[in-house]
Design a protein around this motif. Structure first.
Motif, PDB file in Angstrom:
ATOM      1  N   THR A  96     -10.018   4.384  17.598  1.00 57.42           N
ATOM      2  CA  THR A  96     -10.351   5.802  17.467  1.00 57.42           C
ATOM      3  C   THR A  96     -10.841   6.116  16.064  1.00 57.42           C
ATOM      4  OG1 THR A  96      -8.782   6.460  19.194  1.00 57.42           O
ATOM      5  CG2 THR A  96      -9.403   8.137  17.576  1.00 57.42           C
ATOM      6  N   VAL A  97     -10.172   5.598  15.046  1.00 50.38           N
ATOM      7  CA  VAL A  97     -10.601   5.818  13.662  1.00 50.38           C
ATOM      8  C   VAL A  97     -12.028   5.327  13.468  1.00 50.38           C
ATOM      9  CG1 VAL A  97     -10.229   5.160  11.257  1.00 50.38           C
ATOM     10  CG2 VAL A  97      -8.281   5.804  12.683  1.00 50.38           C
ATOM     11  N   MET A 133       5.208   6.285  14.789  1.00 51.29           N
ATOM     12  CA  MET A 133       4.179   7.117  14.167  1.00 51.29           C
ATOM     13  C   MET A 133       3.874   6.648  12.748  1.00 51.29           C
ATOM     14  SD  MET A 133       2.027   9.490  14.663  1.00 51.29           S
ATOM     15  CE  MET A 133       1.039  10.727  13.805  1.00 51.29           C
ATOM     16  N   ILE A 134       4.880   6.201  12.027  1.00 48.92           N
ATOM     17  CA  ILE A 134       4.650   5.673  10.674  1.00 48.92           C
ATOM     18  C   ILE A 134       3.649   4.523  10.727  1.00 48.92           C
ATOM     19  CG2 ILE A 134       5.730   4.316   8.826  1.00 48.92           C
ATOM     20  CD1 ILE A 134       8.242   6.096   9.213  1.00 48.92           C
ATOM     21  N   TYR A 135       3.840   3.625  11.669  1.00 51.55           N
ATOM     22  CA  TYR A 135       2.925   2.491  11.775  1.00 51.55           C
ATOM     23  C   TYR A 135       1.545   2.914  12.266  1.00 51.55           C
ATOM     24  CZ  TYR A 135       6.366  -0.990  10.507  1.00 51.55           C
ATOM     25  OH  TYR A 135       7.268  -1.750   9.805  1.00 51.55           O
ATOM     26  N   LYS A 136       1.464   3.973  13.057  1.00 50.79           N
ATOM     27  CA  LYS A 136       0.154   4.483  13.480  1.00 50.79           C
ATOM     28  C   LYS A 136      -0.596   5.057  12.277  1.00 50.79           C
ATOM     29  CE  LYS A 136      -0.264   6.381  17.652  1.00 50.79           C
ATOM     30  NZ  LYS A 136      -0.015   7.202  18.870  1.00 50.79           N
ATOM     31  N   ILE A 137       0.121   5.752  11.402  1.00 50.24           N
ATOM     32  CA  ILE A 137      -0.511   6.289  10.193  1.00 50.24           C
ATOM     33  C   ILE A 137      -0.980   5.133   9.290  1.00 50.24           C
ATOM     34  CG2 ILE A 137      -0.113   7.596   8.064  1.00 50.24           C
ATOM     35  CD1 ILE A 137       1.904   9.283   9.753  1.00 50.24           C
ATOM     36  N   ASP A 142      -5.332   1.808   6.994  1.00 49.38           N
ATOM     37  CA  ASP A 142      -5.881   0.466   6.798  1.00 49.38           C
ATOM     38  C   ASP A 142      -7.235   0.286   7.491  1.00 49.38           C
ATOM     39  OD1 ASP A 142      -3.670  -0.223   5.321  1.00 49.38           O
ATOM     40  OD2 ASP A 142      -2.651  -1.265   6.975  1.00 49.38           O
ATOM     41  N   THR A 143      -7.497   1.075   8.525  1.00 47.14           N
ATOM     42  CA  THR A 143      -8.712   0.900   9.333  1.00 47.14           C
ATOM     43  C   THR A 143      -9.910   1.636   8.762  1.00 47.14           C
ATOM     44  OG1 THR A 143      -7.381   0.602  11.336  1.00 47.14           O
ATOM     45  CG2 THR A 143      -9.700   1.184  11.643  1.00 47.14           C
ATOM     46  N   ARG A 144      -9.693   2.769   8.111  1.00 41.85           N
ATOM     47  CA  ARG A 144     -10.825   3.565   7.630  1.00 41.85           C
ATOM     48  C   ARG A 144     -11.677   2.748   6.668  1.00 41.85           C
ATOM     49  NH1 ARG A 144      -7.225   7.824   3.971  1.00 41.85           N
ATOM     50  NH2 ARG A 144      -6.365   6.252   2.562  1.00 41.85           N
TER      51      ARG A 144
END
Length: 298
Positions: A96-97, A133-137, A142-144
């Motif tokens: 998604t990012v 959620m912490i790991y999703k953030i 890291d992905t951007r």
């Protein structure tokens, strides 16, 4: 300055700002031309306007990215995108990012609801664990590709577990790397003040939903309470619905457009908004060869 850096600058300025919601290219352009510094690509608005359904997690990331791309093509200010839950787990969120960043997002908002999500001011919400959620953030950060792409972390835990859990999550999401914190659906002024007081040194969003759970305040009041962004996600959508309904009522009742002019923009205003003059200039600049080829030979 890039759009991403423009948004970062908005977060760092001393004054709060209003962030209106758009649901297509037209409303994005209207928001920019009205002088607002950024645009919010509203998930609820896109679901309502594009699908004709309530905000209950029915949209796909490809549909959101398509709308954001159209908005980005016709505007010059940053676009904040409602990324819902990331449309799945951390791996789905990474995709998604990438999609939303390519589409033109300058900031992406993710929430800790269980997928499929619901509007933040609907009842019956559920949230994932704080740890997930912490790991999703962290995955989003890291992905951007551009470090100036802002990640907004929203928690819906207040309505589910209360203020203590919401504040705990907000601080944890801040530590995980979020650039902005969004505690959804507080119900009192005291709760609003508690949020900013207990999650310091990071920009906050206040979500102003007409008829929703949170009391409406002015931009000045929001700023005094410590909020940087006053989100008005569906004001544009709901005003459009009201205007369309009234125009259709007059048309059906009177069977004429004679008395409808006060309810619609003028012909000239419409063409100005959609840049007809610019298109004609491009035609003159780039399609001149058509007329040259068609000219009779002498």
């Amino acid at each position: 300055m890039s759009k991403n850096k423009q948004f970062k600058a908005l977060l760092q300025q001393p004054n709060a700002f209003i962030l209106p919601g758009a649901y297509d290219g037209m409303t994005a352009r209207l928001i920019e031309e009205s002088g607002f510094p950024a645009i919010y690509a509203t998930g609820a608005g896109i679901s309502n306007a594009q699908l004709g359904w309530a905000d209950v997690g029915l949209t796909a990331v490809t549909e959101i990215a398509d709308v954001v791309s159209r908005m980005s093509d016709v505007t010059n200010v940053p676009i904040v995108v409602d990324g819902d839950t990331g449309f799945g787990n951390a791996i789905n969120l990474m995709r998604t990012v990438k999609q939303l960043e390519r589409a033109g997002a300058s900031a992406i908002q993710f929430e800790d609801q269980v997928a499929p999500k619901k509007c933040g001011h609907f009842g019956g919400k559920q949230v994932i664990s704080k740890e997930e959620m912490i790991y999703k953030i962290k995955a989003a950060v890291d992905t951007r590709k551009d470090d100036n792409l802002s990640i907004i972390a929203r928690t819906d835990a207040l309505a589910v577990y209360g203020m203590g859990e919401a504040l705990d999550r907000a601080n944890a999401y801040k530590e995980a790397g979020a650039d902005v914190i969004f505690v959804e659906a507080p119900t009192t002024i005291a709760q609003l003040m508690e949020i900013t007081a207990n999650v310091p040194d990071i920009p906050h969003i206040i979500n102003m939903v007409e008829g929703g759970s949170t009391p409406l305040v002015s931009l000045e009041e929001a700023e005094e309470m410590g909020f940087q962004i006053m989100l008005c996600a569906n004001t544009v959508l709901r005003s459009a619905i009201k205007g369309i309904q009234e125009s259709l009522r007059v048309l059906k009742q009177e069977r004429s457009q004679q008395n409808i002019h006060d309810l619609i923009c003028t012909w000239e205003e419409r063409q100005e908004l959609f840049k007809l003059k610019q298109i004609k200039q491009w035609e003159k600049e780039y399609l001149e060869f058509d007329r040259a080829e068609e000219a009779p030979k002498r």
